[in-house]
Design a protein around this motif. Structure first.
Motif, PDB file in Angstrom:
ATOM      1  N   ALA A   1      81.183   8.428   9.152  1.00  0.00           N
ATOM      2  CA  ALA A   1      79.994   9.272   9.348  1.00  0.00           C
ATOM      3  C   ALA A   1      80.392  10.720   9.594  1.00  0.00           C
ATOM      4  O   ALA A   1      79.739  11.643   9.102  1.00  0.00           O
ATOM      5  CB  ALA A   1      79.162   8.739  10.510  1.00  0.00           C
ATOM      6  N   LYS A   2      81.454  10.930  10.318  1.00  0.00           N
ATOM      7  CA  LYS A   2      81.885  12.286  10.657  1.00  0.00           C
ATOM      8  C   LYS A   2      82.650  12.957   9.522  1.00  0.00           C
ATOM      9  O   LYS A   2      82.459  14.136   9.256  1.00  0.00           O
ATOM     10  CB  LYS A   2      82.764  12.254  11.910  1.00  0.00           C
ATOM     11  CG  LYS A   2      83.249  13.615  12.352  1.00  0.00           C
ATOM     12  CD  LYS A   2      84.024  13.550  13.648  1.00  0.00           C
ATOM     13  CE  LYS A   2      84.495  14.932  14.072  1.00  0.00           C
ATOM     14  NZ  LYS A   2      85.270  14.856  15.328  1.00  0.00           N
ATOM     15  N   HIS A   3      83.537  12.215   8.853  1.00  0.00           N
ATOM     16  CA  HIS A   3      84.448  12.806   7.875  1.00  0.00           C
ATOM     17  C   HIS A   3      84.062  12.527   6.421  1.00  0.00           C
ATOM     18  O   HIS A   3      84.654  13.109   5.512  1.00  0.00           O
ATOM     19  CB  HIS A   3      85.876  12.308   8.125  1.00  0.00           C
ATOM     20  CG  HIS A   3      86.432  12.735   9.438  1.00  0.00           C
ATOM     21  ND1 HIS A   3      87.028  13.954   9.654  1.00  0.00           N
ATOM     22  CD2 HIS A   3      86.469  12.095  10.645  1.00  0.00           C
ATOM     23  CE1 HIS A   3      87.419  14.045  10.913  1.00  0.00           C
ATOM     24  NE2 HIS A   3      87.081  12.929  11.536  1.00  0.00           N
ATOM     25  N   GLY A   4      83.130  11.617   6.189  1.00  0.00           N
ATOM     26  CA  GLY A   4      82.720  11.291   4.828  1.00  0.00           C
ATOM     27  C   GLY A   4      83.612  10.288   4.132  1.00  0.00           C
ATOM     28  O   GLY A   4      83.257   9.759   3.093  1.00  0.00           O
ATOM     29  N   ALA A   5      84.778  10.026   4.687  1.00  0.00           N
ATOM     30  CA  ALA A   5      85.747   9.066   4.148  1.00  0.00           C
ATOM     31  C   ALA A   5      86.794   8.856   5.227  1.00  0.00           C
ATOM     32  O   ALA A   5      86.784   9.538   6.254  1.00  0.00           O
ATOM     33  CB  ALA A   5      86.409   9.601   2.881  1.00  0.00           C
ATOM     34  N   ILE A   6      87.692   7.919   4.974  1.00  0.00           N
ATOM     35  CA  ILE A   6      88.817   7.747   5.889  1.00  0.00           C
ATOM     36  C   ILE A   6      89.978   8.520   5.274  1.00  0.00           C
ATOM     37  O   ILE A   6      90.744   8.014   4.456  1.00  0.00           O
ATOM     38  CB  ILE A   6      89.159   6.245   6.096  1.00  0.00           C
ATOM     39  CG1 ILE A   6      87.928   5.473   6.551  1.00  0.00           C
ATOM     40  CG2 ILE A   6      90.297   6.100   7.102  1.00  0.00           C
ATOM     41  CD1 ILE A   6      87.291   5.959   7.855  1.00  0.00           C
TER      42      ILE A   6
ATOM     43  N   TYR B   1      85.707   2.761  12.471  1.00  0.00           N
ATOM     44  CA  TYR B   1      85.692   3.171  11.070  1.00  0.00           C
ATOM     45  C   TYR B   1      84.325   3.727  10.666  1.00  0.00           C
ATOM     46  O   TYR B   1      84.248   4.701   9.914  1.00  0.00           O
ATOM     47  CB  TYR B   1      86.094   2.014  10.160  1.00  0.00           C
ATOM     48  CG  TYR B   1      87.595   1.860   9.985  1.00  0.00           C
ATOM     49  CD1 TYR B   1      88.217   2.259   8.806  1.00  0.00           C
ATOM     50  CD2 TYR B   1      88.388   1.313  10.987  1.00  0.00           C
ATOM     51  CE1 TYR B   1      89.578   2.113   8.622  1.00  0.00           C
ATOM     52  CE2 TYR B   1      89.760   1.158  10.818  1.00  0.00           C
ATOM     53  CZ  TYR B   1      90.346   1.561   9.637  1.00  0.00           C
ATOM     54  OH  TYR B   1      91.709   1.418   9.460  1.00  0.00           O
ATOM     55  N   ALA B   2      83.247   3.133  11.149  1.00  0.00           N
ATOM     56  CA  ALA B   2      81.909   3.636  10.814  1.00  0.00           C
ATOM     57  C   ALA B   2      81.704   5.037  11.377  1.00  0.00           C
ATOM     58  O   ALA B   2      81.157   5.920  10.692  1.00  0.00           O
ATOM     59  CB  ALA B   2      80.835   2.683  11.335  1.00  0.00           C
ATOM     60  N   ALA B   3      82.142   5.265  12.601  1.00  0.00           N
ATOM     61  CA  ALA B   3      82.017   6.594  13.205  1.00  0.00           C
ATOM     62  C   ALA B   3      82.866   7.618  12.465  1.00  0.00           C
ATOM     63  O   ALA B   3      82.421   8.748  12.220  1.00  0.00           O
ATOM     64  CB  ALA B   3      82.408   6.539  14.684  1.00  0.00           C
ATOM     65  N   LEU B   4      84.072   7.231  12.097  1.00  0.00           N
ATOM     66  CA  LEU B   4      84.944   8.151  11.356  1.00  0.00           C
ATOM     67  C   LEU B   4      84.346   8.490   9.996  1.00  0.00           C
ATOM     68  O   LEU B   4      84.359   9.649   9.575  1.00  0.00           O
ATOM     69  CB  LEU B   4      86.332   7.535  11.180  1.00  0.00           C
ATOM     70  CG  LEU B   4      87.147   7.333  12.455  1.00  0.00           C
ATOM     71  CD1 LEU B   4      88.421   6.561  12.150  1.00  0.00           C
ATOM     72  CD2 LEU B   4      87.455   8.657  13.135  1.00  0.00           C
TER      73      LEU B   4
ATOM     74  N   ALA C   1      91.894   9.616  10.026  1.00  0.00           N
ATOM     75  CA  ALA C   1      92.939   8.712  10.502  1.00  0.00           C
ATOM     76  C   ALA C   1      93.539   9.207  11.813  1.00  0.00           C
ATOM     77  O   ALA C   1      93.721   8.429  12.751  1.00  0.00           O
ATOM     78  CB  ALA C   1      94.017   8.550   9.437  1.00  0.00           C
ATOM     79  N   ALA C   2      93.820  10.501  11.888  1.00  0.00           N
ATOM     80  CA  ALA C   2      94.385  11.060  13.114  1.00  0.00           C
ATOM     81  C   ALA C   2      93.421  10.880  14.283  1.00  0.00           C
ATOM     82  O   ALA C   2      93.830  10.495  15.393  1.00  0.00           O
ATOM     83  CB  ALA C   2      94.717  12.540  12.909  1.00  0.00           C
ATOM     84  N   GLU C   3      92.147  11.122  14.043  1.00  0.00           N
ATOM     85  CA  GLU C   3      91.141  10.938  15.091  1.00  0.00           C
ATOM     86  C   GLU C   3      91.038   9.462  15.473  1.00  0.00           C
ATOM     87  O   GLU C   3      90.927   9.118  16.660  1.00  0.00           O
ATOM     88  CB  GLU C   3      89.785  11.467  14.628  1.00  0.00           C
ATOM     89  CG  GLU C   3      88.726  11.390  15.696  1.00  0.00           C
ATOM     90  CD  GLU C   3      87.397  12.001  15.263  1.00  0.00           C
ATOM     91  OE1 GLU C   3      86.388  11.671  15.922  1.00  0.00           O
ATOM     92  OE2 GLU C   3      87.356  12.790  14.299  1.00  0.00           O
ATOM     93  N   GLY C   4      91.072   8.590  14.491  1.00  0.00           N
ATOM     94  CA  GLY C   4      90.999   7.162  14.754  1.00  0.00           C
ATOM     95  C   GLY C   4      92.147   6.672  15.613  1.00  0.00           C
ATOM     96  O   GLY C   4      91.958   5.857  16.522  1.00  0.00           O
ATOM     97  N   LEU C   5      93.341   7.192  15.356  1.00  0.00           N
ATOM     98  CA  LEU C   5      94.500   6.794  16.164  1.00  0.00           C
ATOM     99  C   LEU C   5      94.328   7.214  17.618  1.00  0.00           C
ATOM    100  O   LEU C   5      94.753   6.507  18.527  1.00  0.00           O
ATOM    101  CB  LEU C   5      95.783   7.361  15.559  1.00  0.00           C
ATOM    102  CG  LEU C   5      96.149   6.782  14.184  1.00  0.00           C
ATOM    103  CD1 LEU C   5      97.341   7.521  13.593  1.00  0.00           C
ATOM    104  CD2 LEU C   5      96.395   5.288  14.267  1.00  0.00           C
TER     105      LEU C   5
END
Length: 104
Positions: free
Chosen positions: A50-55, A45-48, A60-64
């Motif tokens: 940092a990259k996207h500015g929010a979830i 979640y922290a990496a997402l 979400a797609a990248e996280g999956l």
């Protein structure tokens, strides 16, 4: 790649105690702590964030993809992986979550 391999590629989160996910009005809807059983999700979640500015839907797609084999398990067993279930549910801009980092 497996989740364990993907996790190694993410930035370290030792400097974080937790992160809080907030809804559109700023209410905290979830907290992921830097402790056994949650540290991997904290890193994802922290990496997402940092990259996207929010979830958001893209995050979400990248996280999956990062969760790899655990995503399939979450789809087969709803409720078993709440941090993955949360990503599965984010499909529209209105569902985006803000992120507050809590430093250690």
């Amino acid at each position: 790649m497996a989740f364990a391999d993907n996790l190694k590629a993410l930035p370290p989160v030792a400097h974080l105690a937790a992160l809080e996910l907030t809804n559109a009005v700023g209410d905290v809807v979830a907290r992921i702590e830097n402790k056994p059983g949650q540290a991997g999700s904290l890193a994802v979640y922290a990496a997402l964030a940092a990259k996207h500015g929010a979830i958001n839907a893209a995050a979400a797609a990248e996280g999956l993809e990062i969760y790899a084999e655990h995503t399939a398990d979450a789809l087969a067993h709803p409720g078993k992986h709440p941090n993955i279930d949360r990503l599965i549910g984010i499909t529209a801009p209105a569902q985006a979550l803000g992120v507050r980092l809590i430093r250690a």
